[in-house]
Structure formats: C-alpha cells, structure tokens
Design a protein around this motif. Structure first.
Motif, PDB file in Angstrom:
ATOM      1  N   VAL A  89       0.850  -1.193   0.000  1.00  0.00           N
ATOM      2  CA  VAL A  89       0.000   0.000   0.000  1.00  0.00           C
ATOM      3  C   VAL A  89       0.886   1.243   0.000  1.00  0.00           C
ATOM      4  O   VAL A  89       1.866   1.310   0.743  1.00  0.00           O
ATOM      5  CB  VAL A  89      -0.907   0.061   1.247  1.00  0.00           C
ATOM      6  CG1 VAL A  89      -1.894   1.220   1.135  1.00  0.00           C
ATOM      7  CG2 VAL A  89      -1.641  -1.238   1.473  1.00  0.00           C
ATOM      8  N   MET A  90       0.553   2.208  -0.822  1.00  0.00           N
ATOM      9  CA  MET A  90       1.188   3.520  -0.740  1.00  0.00           C
ATOM     10  C   MET A  90       0.378   4.367   0.242  1.00  0.00           C
ATOM     11  O   MET A  90      -0.810   4.604   0.032  1.00  0.00           O
ATOM     12  CB  MET A  90       1.221   4.203  -2.107  1.00  0.00           C
ATOM     13  CG  MET A  90       1.761   5.636  -2.056  1.00  0.00           C
ATOM     14  SD  MET A  90       1.726   6.491  -3.662  1.00  0.00           S
ATOM     15  CE  MET A  90      -0.058   6.657  -3.912  1.00  0.00           C
ATOM     16  N   LEU A  91       1.012   4.810   1.309  1.00  0.00           N
ATOM     17  CA  LEU A  91       0.360   5.658   2.307  1.00  0.00           C
ATOM     18  C   LEU A  91       0.784   7.103   2.080  1.00  0.00           C
ATOM     19  O   LEU A  91       1.977   7.410   2.045  1.00  0.00           O
ATOM     20  CB  LEU A  91       0.744   5.218   3.722  1.00  0.00           C
ATOM     21  CG  LEU A  91       0.423   3.770   4.102  1.00  0.00           C
ATOM     22  CD1 LEU A  91       0.925   3.474   5.513  1.00  0.00           C
ATOM     23  CD2 LEU A  91      -1.063   3.491   3.995  1.00  0.00           C
ATOM     24  N   LEU A  92      -0.188   7.970   1.929  1.00  0.00           N
ATOM     25  CA  LEU A  92       0.083   9.382   1.703  1.00  0.00           C
ATOM     26  C   LEU A  92      -0.551  10.223   2.801  1.00  0.00           C
ATOM     27  O   LEU A  92      -1.726  10.037   3.136  1.00  0.00           O
ATOM     28  CB  LEU A  92      -0.484   9.843   0.358  1.00  0.00           C
ATOM     29  CG  LEU A  92       0.118   9.256  -0.917  1.00  0.00           C
ATOM     30  CD1 LEU A  92      -0.671   9.748  -2.125  1.00  0.00           C
ATOM     31  CD2 LEU A  92       1.587   9.636  -1.059  1.00  0.00           C
ATOM     32  N   GLY A  93       0.226  11.128   3.361  1.00  0.00           N
ATOM     33  CA  GLY A  93      -0.306  12.140   4.248  1.00  0.00           C
ATOM     34  C   GLY A  93      -0.215  13.456   3.507  1.00  0.00           C
ATOM     35  O   GLY A  93       0.886  13.939   3.248  1.00  0.00           O
ATOM     36  N   THR A  94      -1.352  14.007   3.107  1.00  0.00           N
ATOM     37  CA  THR A  94      -1.340  15.223   2.297  1.00  0.00           C
ATOM     38  C   THR A  94      -1.609  16.439   3.169  1.00  0.00           C
ATOM     39  O   THR A  94      -2.295  16.350   4.186  1.00  0.00           O
ATOM     40  CB  THR A  94      -2.372  15.148   1.165  1.00  0.00           C
ATOM     41  OG1 THR A  94      -3.700  15.067   1.725  1.00  0.00           O
ATOM     42  CG2 THR A  94      -2.130  13.927   0.303  1.00  0.00           C
ATOM     43  N   ASP A  95      -1.068  17.563   2.736  1.00  0.00           N
ATOM     44  CA  ASP A  95      -1.170  18.777   3.528  1.00  0.00           C
ATOM     45  C   ASP A  95      -1.594  19.925   2.623  1.00  0.00           C
ATOM     46  O   ASP A  95      -0.806  20.412   1.821  1.00  0.00           O
ATOM     47  CB  ASP A  95       0.181  19.081   4.177  1.00  0.00           C
ATOM     48  CG  ASP A  95       0.097  20.200   5.199  1.00  0.00           C
ATOM     49  OD1 ASP A  95      -1.030  20.618   5.508  1.00  0.00           O
ATOM     50  OD2 ASP A  95       1.151  20.637   5.688  1.00  0.00           O
ATOM     51  N   GLN A  96      -2.849  20.326   2.721  1.00  0.00           N
ATOM     52  CA  GLN A  96      -3.352  21.431   1.919  1.00  0.00           C
ATOM     53  C   GLN A  96      -3.813  22.545   2.833  1.00  0.00           C
ATOM     54  O   GLN A  96      -4.652  22.346   3.703  1.00  0.00           O
ATOM     55  CB  GLN A  96      -4.512  20.992   1.021  1.00  0.00           C
ATOM     56  CG  GLN A  96      -4.978  22.077   0.063  1.00  0.00           C
ATOM     57  CD  GLN A  96      -5.944  21.545  -0.984  1.00  0.00           C
ATOM     58  OE1 GLN A  96      -6.522  20.472  -0.817  1.00  0.00           O
ATOM     59  NE2 GLN A  96      -6.119  22.277  -2.067  1.00  0.00           N
ATOM     60  N   ARG A  97      -3.251  23.727   2.633  1.00  0.00           N
ATOM     61  CA  ARG A  97      -3.596  24.869   3.468  1.00  0.00           C
ATOM     62  C   ARG A  97      -4.202  25.960   2.602  1.00  0.00           C
ATOM     63  O   ARG A  97      -3.589  26.410   1.636  1.00  0.00           O
ATOM     64  CB  ARG A  97      -2.365  25.401   4.198  1.00  0.00           C
ATOM     65  CG  ARG A  97      -1.586  24.335   4.945  1.00  0.00           C
ATOM     66  CD  ARG A  97      -0.381  24.912   5.639  1.00  0.00           C
ATOM     67  NE  ARG A  97       0.544  23.870   6.057  1.00  0.00           N
ATOM     68  CZ  ARG A  97       1.632  24.103   6.787  1.00  0.00           C
ATOM     69  NH1 ARG A  97       1.926  25.321   7.167  1.00  0.00           N
ATOM     70  NH2 ARG A  97       2.432  23.114   7.112  1.00  0.00           N
ATOM     71  N   GLU A  98      -5.384  26.374   2.970  1.00  0.00           N
ATOM     72  CA  GLU A  98      -6.108  27.433   2.270  1.00  0.00           C
ATOM     73  C   GLU A  98      -6.120  27.174   0.762  1.00  0.00           C
ATOM     74  O   GLU A  98      -6.613  26.157   0.317  1.00  0.00           O
ATOM     75  CB  GLU A  98      -5.478  28.786   2.612  1.00  0.00           C
ATOM     76  CG  GLU A  98      -5.587  29.121   4.103  1.00  0.00           C
ATOM     77  CD  GLU A  98      -4.962  30.435   4.451  1.00  0.00           C
ATOM     78  OE1 GLU A  98      -4.337  31.079   3.581  1.00  0.00           O
ATOM     79  OE2 GLU A  98      -5.094  30.856   5.626  1.00  0.00           O
ATOM     80  N   ASN A  99      -5.535  28.079  -0.048  1.00  0.00           N
ATOM     81  CA  ASN A  99      -5.604  27.940  -1.502  1.00  0.00           C
ATOM     82  C   ASN A  99      -4.377  27.272  -2.104  1.00  0.00           C
ATOM     83  O   ASN A  99      -4.199  27.251  -3.318  1.00  0.00           O
ATOM     84  CB  ASN A  99      -5.803  29.322  -2.148  1.00  0.00           C
ATOM     85  CG  ASN A  99      -7.126  29.957  -1.738  1.00  0.00           C
ATOM     86  OD1 ASN A  99      -8.135  29.262  -1.626  1.00  0.00           O
ATOM     87  ND2 ASN A  99      -7.125  31.257  -1.501  1.00  0.00           N
TER      88      ASN A  99
END
Length: 342
Positions: free
Chosen positions: A74-84
């Motif tokens: 499994v590829m585990l991704l922790g994504t981080d999106q802030r505002e725009n």
C-alpha cells in the motif's frame, strides 16, 4: 441459608460473566462490530472514501475482496493542503502488510527526495512530494513504484487536517515528546509544543508531524512514530464505540482504492488477533542544492536495503522469523530472530 447460598451462586455467576467478558473481549468486540457497525462502516467507505484509480487498460470494476490473507503493498500518503495552496504529500510511505502475521513494514521516503516524476514533463526529476501536486494519487503511485522498483497494489491517503480532528476524537495521543518543540523559522508557521505531557491534542499532533526545522529526516521519523501511536490507539478495545464518529470525521479527508469489504475484513482480523507489529525504515539521502533549490539525493545503499526488505516481506513463503527487519541505524540487515525489530 438458602439466601446466602443464592447470593454466593449469584456472585459466582457475575464473576464468571466478568471473567468471560475479559477473556473473550476480542471476539466480543468483533461480534459487536459485525452486528452494529460493519454495515455503517461499509456504507460510509463506499460513499465517501472509496476512490479507485482510473486504469487505462480496463473499465471493469474489480470484484469485492472478502478477505486478503496474502502479503500486499500500500502507498500511504499524508497530504497537507492549506487554504488555496496546491496539496502536496507531506508523508509518503511504501507499506507491506502481512495480515496472517499481524506485521507491517513501513518504508518512508522523505518529501525532498530527488527523483523522476513519472508522467510529468517527460519524467523530469523533482522533489517526490511534487508528484501528488502534479498528478494526484496516480502520479504519486507511479513515481514511488519507479523509485522502489516494485509495484504497489493499493493506495490510501489522508489530509492531515482531517487527522487532527481524528486525534481529538480519540482523546489525544501519548506522543514521546520530552522537550519543547518550537517552530520559529522566518518563513514557517509559529508554534510551540510543550514537552513532557501525557497526552497531546490534534493541533499539537499535527504540528509534531509537520515540524521540520531540525531536518526532513527527523520529521520522517516523527511521522513513523505518530502512525504507530495512532494505530495502537485506534485499535485499542475502548475505542470501538468511536468508529462511527471517526468515520464521519475522516469523510472526504480519507481516500483509498482498497475495497470496503476488504477493509472491514482486515479490521475484524486485527481486532480478533494480536496487535499489529510495525517496523519502520527511512530511505535517507544527502542534502544538496540544484539550481538554488534544496533536494535530498537518495542514499543508494538505503534504497537497495529497502528493495531487499520489500522482496522478503512480499514473499508469502517467508517464515515470520526470517523476515528482514530494519534494525537500528548502522546495523546490518538481519532476520528478526537475530536482529530484532526496531
């Protein structure tokens, strides 16, 4: 006399029930999950989280998997999106799961690793974190497969903002923070995490995995620790009643192409068996600047070790005492029977 005898009998029955509840708490937990929550979990996963990647070679939807007992990746991704901002993968892990052995191998790739981004600008090299920004889960998966030299069967990604709320729903986490962590860089978000606490809330946990002013490699290590702690907390017996709450929080923050029926069967397997043993390894690199931009040039020895471990763990015929464990930093790779898990 009869009343006294009845009281003793009643007390004995209570003790037997209590003992039975303790001895068979795992089977009872699975039964409760099966009776009251499994349908709800499946529906939530189907409606909000199950997002299979588009396969150019096939338009046929895969048949549901009732239970997967063979090792899988499994590829585990922790994504981080802030505002725009465009979302990037703050965490990228190649995971190998061995359900029958209750073991998991996590191979972390630091976000600044310099590698070919498969499918973007003729596979031009860039930071591996940008693969997700350029092409989502599919490009991240293709890029990680090319780097590791192994296929990946599934992906699972979660937005760290959602994870923050999950930590709070779990009542906090016992993170091993001994000294204060202070983020004070000129271009960084300012925060302080006070060390020595017995439990940390979602904001502190999120800052713990984001902090990188010491090094990107140390941040990767903290992310591994975080995953281990949160996995143990979520699988603990007293959290079973919070599953519906956790799922509603995860919602659109969690995406995967693992079929809901497969996830449910794996969850029941974990609840009824022994705790998952997690082993972690980081593919290190050497920091350098190319065109004024900082990158980590991958350590080829570490990369070779990672590939060897994947081969070893993905082989269903490898006995548990012959699984190659990461060991401590600087140690040679040896079977678990002699080296021990980190």
């Amino acid at each position: 006399m009869k009343k006294v005898k009845k009281r003793y009998i009643a007390l004995l029955v209570v003790l037997i029930i209590a003992a039975g509840g303790f001895l068979f708490r795992k089977p009872l937990t699975v039964l409760a999950f099966d009776l009251f929550l499994s349908d709800q979990v499946k529906q939530t996963l189907e409606q909000e989280s199950y997002v299979p990647l588009v396969n150019e070679n096939s338009s046929v939807k895969p048949e549901p998997i009732a239970y997967k007992n063979e090792p899988f990746s499994v590829m585990l991704l922790g994504t981080d999106q802030r505002e725009n901002e465009t979302a990037r993968s703050d965490t990228m892990i190649y995971a190998v799961v061995r359900p029958e052995d209750s073991k998991m191998l996590l191979i972390s790739i630091p976000r600044d690793t310099y590698t070919e981004i498969i499918g973007h600008d003729d596979n031009e090299k860039d930071k591996i974190t940008h693969a997700f920004a350029f092409g989502g889960q599919q490009m991240a998966k293709d890029t990680l497969e090319a780097l590791m030299g192994h296929d990946i069967e599934y992906y699972a990604s979660i937005n760290f903002q959602g994870l923050k709320d999950v930590v709070d729903a779990l009542g906090g986490l016992p993170l091993p923070i001994k000294k204060d962590i202070v983020n004070k860089g000129k271009d960084h978000e300012k925060f302080t995490i006070v060390g020595g606490q017995s439990s940390y809330n979602g904001v502190d946990a999120l800052n713990y995995v984001r902090y990188r002013e010491d090094s990107d490699f140390n941040r990767t290590k903290r992310q591994q620790v975080f995953l281990d702690v949160v996995a143990n907390k979520m699988l603990s017996f007293n959290q079973i009643g919070n599953i519906s709450t956790l799922l509603s929080i995860m919602g659109e923050n969690f995406k995967t192409d693992m079929q809901p029926s497969m996830i449910i069967s794996l969850a029941k397997k974990l609840m009824s068996g022994k705790e998952m043993d997690i082993s972690s390894f980081t593919v290190m690199g050497e920091g350098t600047r190319i065109g004024g931009v900082f990158y980590d040039i991958v350590n080829e020895e570490d990369l070779s070790k990672a590939k060897l471990m994947i081969d070893n763990w993905m082989n269903a015929g490898t006995p548990i005492d012959q699984l190659i464990e990461p060991g401590k930093a600087g140690d040679a790779l040896e079977p678990a029977a002699t080296a021990g898990a980190q």
